[in-house]
Write a protein that holds these residues in place. Structure first.
Motif, PDB file in Angstrom:
ATOM      1  N   ARG A   1       7.847  26.857 -10.429  1.00 40.07           N
ATOM      2  CA  ARG A   1       9.132  26.305  -9.683  1.00 40.07           C
ATOM      3  C   ARG A   1      10.230  26.572 -10.895  1.00 40.07           C
ATOM      4  NH1 ARG A   1       6.369  26.129  -6.300  1.00 40.07           N
ATOM      5  NH2 ARG A   1       5.794  24.613  -4.876  1.00 40.07           N
ATOM      6  N   GLU A   2      10.868  27.560 -10.534  1.00 38.34           N
ATOM      7  CA  GLU A   2      12.020  28.257 -11.280  1.00 38.34           C
ATOM      8  C   GLU A   2      11.346  28.871 -12.565  1.00 38.34           C
ATOM      9  OE1 GLU A   2      15.008  25.058 -11.993  1.00 38.34           O
ATOM     10  OE2 GLU A   2      15.701  25.140 -10.181  1.00 38.34           O
ATOM     11  N   GLU A   3      11.540  28.374 -13.772  1.00 35.72           N
ATOM     12  CA  GLU A   3      11.001  28.868 -14.974  1.00 35.72           C
ATOM     13  C   GLU A   3       9.641  27.887 -15.517  1.00 35.72           C
ATOM     14  OE1 GLU A   3      11.629  31.844 -16.189  1.00 35.72           O
ATOM     15  OE2 GLU A   3      12.960  32.084 -14.509  1.00 35.72           O
ATOM     16  N   ASN A   4       9.563  27.039 -14.833  1.00 38.18           N
ATOM     17  CA  ASN A   4       8.178  26.066 -15.112  1.00 38.18           C
ATOM     18  C   ASN A   4       7.074  26.226 -14.412  1.00 38.18           C
ATOM     19  OD1 ASN A   4      10.100  24.301 -16.875  1.00 38.18           O
ATOM     20  ND2 ASN A   4      10.894  23.699 -14.953  1.00 38.18           N
ATOM     21  N   LEU A   5       6.103  26.331 -15.380  1.00 33.99           N
ATOM     22  CA  LEU A   5       4.597  26.569 -14.710  1.00 33.99           C
ATOM     23  C   LEU A   5       3.965  25.407 -15.063  1.00 33.99           C
ATOM     24  CD1 LEU A   5       2.801  28.961 -13.436  1.00 33.99           C
ATOM     25  CD2 LEU A   5       2.010  29.119 -15.871  1.00 33.99           C
ATOM     26  N   TYR A   6       3.379  24.879 -13.547  1.00 30.66           N
ATOM     27  CA  TYR A   6       2.538  23.634 -13.549  1.00 30.66           C
ATOM     28  C   TYR A   6       1.254  23.862 -13.071  1.00 30.66           C
ATOM     29  CZ  TYR A   6       7.208  21.510 -13.266  1.00 30.66           C
ATOM     30  OH  TYR A   6       8.657  21.174 -13.337  1.00 30.66           O
ATOM     31  N   LEU A   7       0.418  23.200 -14.005  1.00 33.11           N
ATOM     32  CA  LEU A   7      -1.062  23.216 -13.759  1.00 33.11           C
ATOM     33  C   LEU A   7      -1.798  22.090 -12.757  1.00 33.11           C
ATOM     34  CD1 LEU A   7      -0.167  24.853 -16.436  1.00 33.11           C
ATOM     35  CD2 LEU A   7      -2.390  24.231 -17.405  1.00 33.11           C
ATOM     36  N   ASN A   8      -2.326  22.645 -11.839  1.00 29.18           N
ATOM     37  CA  ASN A   8      -3.161  21.620 -11.053  1.00 29.18           C
ATOM     38  C   ASN A   8      -4.648  21.911 -11.025  1.00 29.18           C
ATOM     39  OD1 ASN A   8      -0.698  20.424 -10.125  1.00 29.18           O
ATOM     40  ND2 ASN A   8      -0.433  22.048  -8.616  1.00 29.18           N
ATOM     41  N   PHE A   9      -5.291  20.879 -10.879  1.00 31.93           N
ATOM     42  CA  PHE A   9      -6.949  21.149 -11.067  1.00 31.93           C
ATOM     43  C   PHE A   9      -7.502  20.214 -10.363  1.00 31.93           C
ATOM     44  CE2 PHE A   9     -10.959  20.127 -13.371  1.00 31.93           C
ATOM     45  CZ  PHE A   9     -11.305  21.444 -13.809  1.00 31.93           C
ATOM     46  N   HIS A  10      -8.462  20.909  -9.466  1.00 34.05           N
ATOM     47  CA  HIS A  10      -9.422  19.992  -8.471  1.00 34.05           C
ATOM     48  C   HIS A  10     -10.912  19.845  -9.191  1.00 34.05           C
ATOM     49  CE1 HIS A  10     -11.262  18.274  -5.114  1.00 34.05           C
ATOM     50  NE2 HIS A  10     -12.268  18.853  -5.305  1.00 34.05           N
ATOM     51  N   ALA A  11     -11.269  18.702  -9.738  1.00 31.61           N
ATOM     52  CA  ALA A  11     -12.447  18.441 -10.527  1.00 31.61           C
ATOM     53  C   ALA A  11     -13.475  18.337  -9.719  1.00 31.61           C
ATOM     54  CB  ALA A  11     -12.352  17.286 -11.688  1.00 31.61           C
TER      55      ALA A  11
END
Length: 209
Positions: free
Chosen positions: A79-89
Motif C-alpha cells: 500500500r503506497e510505500e508500505n509493505l505489510y506481512l500477512n500469514f496464515h498459520a
C-alpha cells in the motif's frame, strides 16, 4: 503473485480474537512481532498479522509477550510505500526450541523482469546471474509493485530471460532491511518462462512447480 512457505519465530504482540472473513468463515486472528536483519548491521522489528483456523477455546493459548513458532504461508500486501506481512498459520508451536527471531523458508513468484539481467562472478570466479522482477497487485483503481531480487547460480542463462520477460520462479526466501525498507530476495532453485494462461473461471492457473 508472491507466496512463501515459511516458519516464523517471534513474540505474540496483539491479543487473539475470533474474526470473520468475506466468506463468513470464522478464524483466529492475532499478531506476532519478529525482526529482520539489516544489510548494514542492526535489524528492523516487523509486526505480522496472523490468521489461523480455530475456535474460541484456543484463544487463551495466545498470550501477549509469549514466544511461539509458526508454520504456514506468508504473503505481502503493498500500500503506497508500505509493505505489510500477512500469514496464515497451519501449525503453532507454543514451546519453540529456538529463542531467535526468524522468518525462513521458500518463495514462489510470478511476475515481470526489470530493466537488467546482469552476469557476475563470485570470489572463485564462478558465474551467476542477478536481476530484479516485480509482482503487480491491484487495489481499487490503483496498481502497486512489489520487487524481488533474484540470484541464479548457473553458468548460462536461458535465452528468454531478458528485460520485461514474464517469469515464474521458486527458491530460498531471504528477507533483509536497507534504509528501513524490507527487501525480498530469492536464491533461485527453479525458474521458467511464464506464458500468461487463459483465464479459467476468473482465475489464473497456478505455477508449474
Amino acid at each position: 503473485m508472491i507466496k512463501c512457505n515459511v516458519t516464523i519465530n517471534g513474540i505474540v504482540s496483539r491479543t487473539a480474537s475470533m474474526r470473520t472473513n468475506k466468506e463468513g468463515k470464522s478464524y483466529i486472528g492475532f499478531a506476532v512481532k519478529t525482526t529482520i536483519p539489516a544489510k548494514a548491521g542492526g535489524c528492523k522489528q516487523v509486526e505480522i498479522f496472523v490468521s489461523k483456523d480455530g475456535t474460541d477455546a484456543e484463544l487463551p493459548s495466545y498470550v501477549v509477550g509469549q514466544r511461539i513458532g509458526l508454520k504456514g504461508v506468508l504473503t505481502f500486501r503493498k500500500r503506497e510505500e508500505n509493505l505489510y506481512l500477512n500469514f496464515h498459520a497451519e501449525s503453532v508451536d507454543f514451546l519453540p526450541e529456538n529463542e531467535r527471531d526468524a522468518i525462513e523458508g521458500t518463495i514462489k513468484f510470478r511476475g515481470t523482469v526489470g530493466k537488467q539481467v546482469e552476469k557476475k562472478r563470485d570470489k572463485r570466479g564462478n558465474p551467476y546471474w542477478v536481476f530484479s522482477a516485480f509482482s503487480t497487485e491491484k487495489h481499487e483503481e490503483n496498481f502497486s509493485f512489489t520487487w524481488v531480487r533474484f540470484i541464479c547460480f548457473t553458468a548460462e542463462k536461458d535465452g528468454w530471460l531478458q528485460p520485461k520477460a514474464r517469469i515464474c520462479a521458486k527458491g530460498v526466501l531471504e528477507l533483509s532491511v536497507y534504509l528501513d525498507k524490507i527487501n525480498l530476495s530469492c536464491r533461485v532453485e527453479e525458474m521458467a518462462e511464464w506464458v500468461k494462461p487463459v483465464m479459467t473461471n476468473g482465475t489464473e492457473d497456478e505455477l508449474p512447480f
